[in-house]
Design an enzyme around this catalytic site. Sequence first.
Site, PDB file in Angstrom:
ATOM      1  N   HIS A  62     -69.572 -36.144 -27.650  1.00 13.94           N
ATOM      2  CA  HIS A  62     -70.479 -37.085 -28.317  1.00 13.94           C
ATOM      3  C   HIS A  62     -69.734 -38.332 -28.790  1.00 13.94           C
ATOM      4  O   HIS A  62     -68.935 -38.258 -29.717  1.00 13.94           O
ATOM      5  CB  HIS A  62     -71.139 -36.367 -29.508  1.00 13.94           C
ATOM      6  CG  HIS A  62     -72.136 -37.174 -30.248  1.00 13.94           C
ATOM      7  ND1 HIS A  62     -73.469 -37.245 -29.888  1.00 13.94           N
ATOM      8  CD2 HIS A  62     -72.011 -37.984 -31.331  1.00 13.94           C
ATOM      9  CE1 HIS A  62     -74.118 -38.034 -30.723  1.00 13.94           C
ATOM     10  NE2 HIS A  62     -73.253 -38.502 -31.611  1.00 13.94           N
ATOM     11  N   HIS A  64     -70.262 -42.892 -29.122  1.00 12.20           N
ATOM     12  CA  HIS A  64     -71.092 -44.100 -28.944  1.00 12.20           C
ATOM     13  C   HIS A  64     -70.159 -45.261 -28.596  1.00 12.20           C
ATOM     14  O   HIS A  64     -69.641 -45.930 -29.492  1.00 12.20           O
ATOM     15  CB  HIS A  64     -71.834 -44.463 -30.231  1.00 12.20           C
ATOM     16  CG  HIS A  64     -72.705 -43.384 -30.794  1.00 12.20           C
ATOM     17  ND1 HIS A  64     -74.079 -43.397 -30.678  1.00 12.20           N
ATOM     18  CD2 HIS A  64     -72.408 -42.269 -31.503  1.00 12.20           C
ATOM     19  CE1 HIS A  64     -74.576 -42.328 -31.283  1.00 12.20           C
ATOM     20  NE2 HIS A  64     -73.587 -41.628 -31.800  1.00 12.20           N
ATOM     21  N   GLU A 142     -80.504 -42.736 -24.832  1.00 15.00           N
ATOM     22  CA  GLU A 142     -81.063 -42.364 -26.127  1.00 15.00           C
ATOM     23  C   GLU A 142     -82.479 -42.924 -26.330  1.00 15.00           C
ATOM     24  O   GLU A 142     -82.743 -44.101 -26.066  1.00 15.00           O
ATOM     25  CB  GLU A 142     -80.163 -42.878 -27.252  1.00 15.00           C
ATOM     26  CG  GLU A 142     -80.595 -42.372 -28.621  1.00 15.00           C
ATOM     27  CD  GLU A 142     -79.601 -42.765 -29.691  1.00 15.00           C
ATOM     28  OE1 GLU A 142     -78.967 -41.856 -30.251  1.00 15.00           O
ATOM     29  OE2 GLU A 142     -79.444 -43.966 -29.962  1.00 15.00           O
ATOM     30  N   SER A 146     -89.926 -44.325 -34.259  1.00 13.49           N
ATOM     31  CA  SER A 146     -90.839 -43.451 -35.000  1.00 13.49           C
ATOM     32  C   SER A 146     -92.234 -44.062 -35.130  1.00 13.49           C
ATOM     33  O   SER A 146     -93.191 -43.364 -35.450  1.00 13.49           O
ATOM     34  CB  SER A 146     -90.267 -43.176 -36.398  1.00 13.49           C
ATOM     35  OG  SER A 146     -90.131 -44.391 -37.111  1.00 13.49           O
ATOM     36  N   HIS A 181     -82.738 -39.606 -30.634  1.00 12.31           N
ATOM     37  CA  HIS A 181     -81.906 -40.118 -31.723  1.00 12.31           C
ATOM     38  C   HIS A 181     -81.841 -39.145 -32.894  1.00 12.31           C
ATOM     39  O   HIS A 181     -80.756 -38.726 -33.285  1.00 12.31           O
ATOM     40  CB  HIS A 181     -82.373 -41.506 -32.193  1.00 12.31           C
ATOM     41  CG  HIS A 181     -81.518 -42.032 -33.302  1.00 12.31           C
ATOM     42  ND1 HIS A 181     -81.904 -41.983 -34.621  1.00 12.31           N
ATOM     43  CD2 HIS A 181     -80.274 -42.552 -33.300  1.00 12.31           C
ATOM     44  CE1 HIS A 181     -80.919 -42.474 -35.378  1.00 12.31           C
ATOM     45  NE2 HIS A 181     -79.928 -42.833 -34.592  1.00 12.31           N
ATOM     46  N   GLU A 211     -77.904 -34.481 -40.242  1.00 13.86           N
ATOM     47  CA  GLU A 211     -76.561 -35.010 -40.481  1.00 13.86           C
ATOM     48  C   GLU A 211     -76.313 -35.160 -41.993  1.00 13.86           C
ATOM     49  O   GLU A 211     -75.244 -34.806 -42.478  1.00 13.86           O
ATOM     50  CB  GLU A 211     -76.453 -36.368 -39.768  1.00 13.86           C
ATOM     51  CG  GLU A 211     -75.123 -37.075 -39.910  1.00 13.86           C
ATOM     52  CD  GLU A 211     -75.054 -38.324 -39.035  1.00 13.86           C
ATOM     53  OE1 GLU A 211     -76.076 -38.690 -38.417  1.00 13.86           O
ATOM     54  OE2 GLU A 211     -73.962 -38.928 -38.978  1.00 13.86           O
ATOM     55  N   ASP A 310     -67.745 -38.632 -32.210  1.00 10.25           N
ATOM     56  CA  ASP A 310     -68.769 -39.612 -32.545  1.00 10.25           C
ATOM     57  C   ASP A 310     -68.221 -40.988 -32.162  1.00 10.25           C
ATOM     58  O   ASP A 310     -67.191 -41.087 -31.484  1.00 10.25           O
ATOM     59  CB  ASP A 310     -69.145 -39.526 -34.038  1.00 10.25           C
ATOM     60  CG  ASP A 310     -70.634 -39.788 -34.271  1.00 10.25           C
ATOM     61  OD1 ASP A 310     -71.277 -40.392 -33.400  1.00 10.25           O
ATOM     62  OD2 ASP A 310     -71.155 -39.395 -35.327  1.00 10.25           O
TER      63      ASP A 310
HETATM   64  C1  BEZ Z   1     -87.053 -45.691 -36.287  1.00 10.79           C
HETATM   65  O1  BEZ Z   1     -87.802 -45.028 -36.981  1.00 10.79           O
HETATM   66  O2  BEZ Z   1     -87.426 -46.215 -35.231  1.00 10.79           O
HETATM   67  C2  BEZ Z   1     -85.628 -45.809 -36.732  1.00 10.79           C
HETATM   68  C3  BEZ Z   1     -85.220 -45.157 -37.868  1.00 10.79           C
HETATM   69  C4  BEZ Z   1     -83.900 -45.256 -38.309  1.00 10.79           C
HETATM   70  C5  BEZ Z   1     -83.015 -46.027 -37.599  1.00 10.79           C
HETATM   71  C6  BEZ Z   1     -83.426 -46.690 -36.473  1.00 10.79           C
HETATM   72  C7  BEZ Z   1     -84.722 -46.587 -36.025  1.00 10.79           C
HETATM   73 FE   FE2 Z   2     -73.666 -39.939 -33.133  1.00  8.97          FE
END
Ligand code: BEZ
Ligand code: FE2
Length: 407
Positions: A62, A64, A142, A146, A181, A211, A310
């Site tokens: 893992h 980034h 990724e 939301s 994510h 996390e 990470d």
């Molecule tokens: C989102 O809800 O899209 C989001 C939440 C935290 C960090 C980045 C994106």
């Molecule tokens: Fe990560």
Amino acid sequence: MKIIIADYLYIDGKYVENLAIAFDTHIRAVDTPENLIGDYPDAQLIRAKPYTVLYPGFINTHVHLEFSANKTALKYGSFMPWLDTVIEHRDNLLKDCNNEMMRKECEQMMRSGITTFGAISSFGTELQICEEVPQRVVFFNELIGSNAQYADMLYGDFLERVQASQSCDNESRITPAVAIHSPYSVHPVILQRAVTLAKQHKMPLSTHFLESQAEREWLEEGSGEFKAFFEKFFNTSTPVTTIKEFLHAFDTYPTHFVHCVQANDEELAHLKAHGHTVAHCPRSNRYLGCGRLAIEKLGELDLPYTVATDGLSSNDSLNIFDEFRAALMMHHQAPIQQLALKLIKAATEDAAKALGTNGGTLHVGKDADFALVTLPELPKRAEEIALWSILHTREVDALYIEGEKYV
Ligand code: BEZ
Ligand code: FE2
């Protein structure tokens, strides 16, 4: 054919003497040096330096790469202030992270013995570098988002990135994969679509999970530091999912769950029951104030875990031996020799299983990916070689991928 001879081979958790390996792109035979030379008289002989241990290539599950430009931009110490600075500095960090920078980090990983890594890709900007470097890359596209209003658009963008990674040629050693994510940042509808896609194409699947304590509080109570964050940046004050609902979305497909520091006994047992695995990122967890993953509980449950760096967004190097040493310090209550052995297994055999690669062990038929670690002197006790390897290695002595030497 080549034959490699080293003082010790790391096989099935043990350090075995008087064994060598015959290989081309794959391991073809494991036997005594005499027998292999007899069986393959024309093979090129490679003799490692004295006191060298031949390991399967290490696997960093893992990372980034896109955030490799971070040095001091992101605030360490506590998760939410860190996330605030990610939002604040993200555009600059991405702009400053060019191909040369990412290539250097891949080379650094290689010098530390990493022959395979899992690249978590938010934007697809590291695909070209991942194609060009010799390492095998499990390329985790990724999915994030939301907000139901933008979900289709974000899913469409994600699909395009998945397709781009699927069209890489074989020589690039890229395996297309899917990353979710996190529970707080992905809407359940697109989450389910992405899990189904991974399953249909048998792509490796991964997700950040529990996390921070703040994440747990937000998902359970809809309160805490995430509340202000979502109100400020997303104009919402309710989480899109629960921990249970999120977990169940993965029930039918083994997934690599990253962090899990705040997962409780029941959730860890659920991971075990569904064939999932965990990525342990000790330095990232420490730097972001997330706490310590109770690896002794994972041990009791026989829940497999890997060790991962990470990204440089929450670390100071992508060196797997730095990560091992941090783990030795973090888990100070653990018997040190056993922990050292466990960490080596986590970053080889268990990591290969978690990412579905054909490496991680020195058995016939496996990829000829090797990391050679030279100890500073003849180890006095063979049962301590794992610990001496971890304590005395900053860079490996040599590294092979698909039978070719790159370090
Ligand atoms: C989102 O809800 O899209 C989001 C939440 C935290 C960090 C980045 C994106
Ligand atoms: Fe990560």
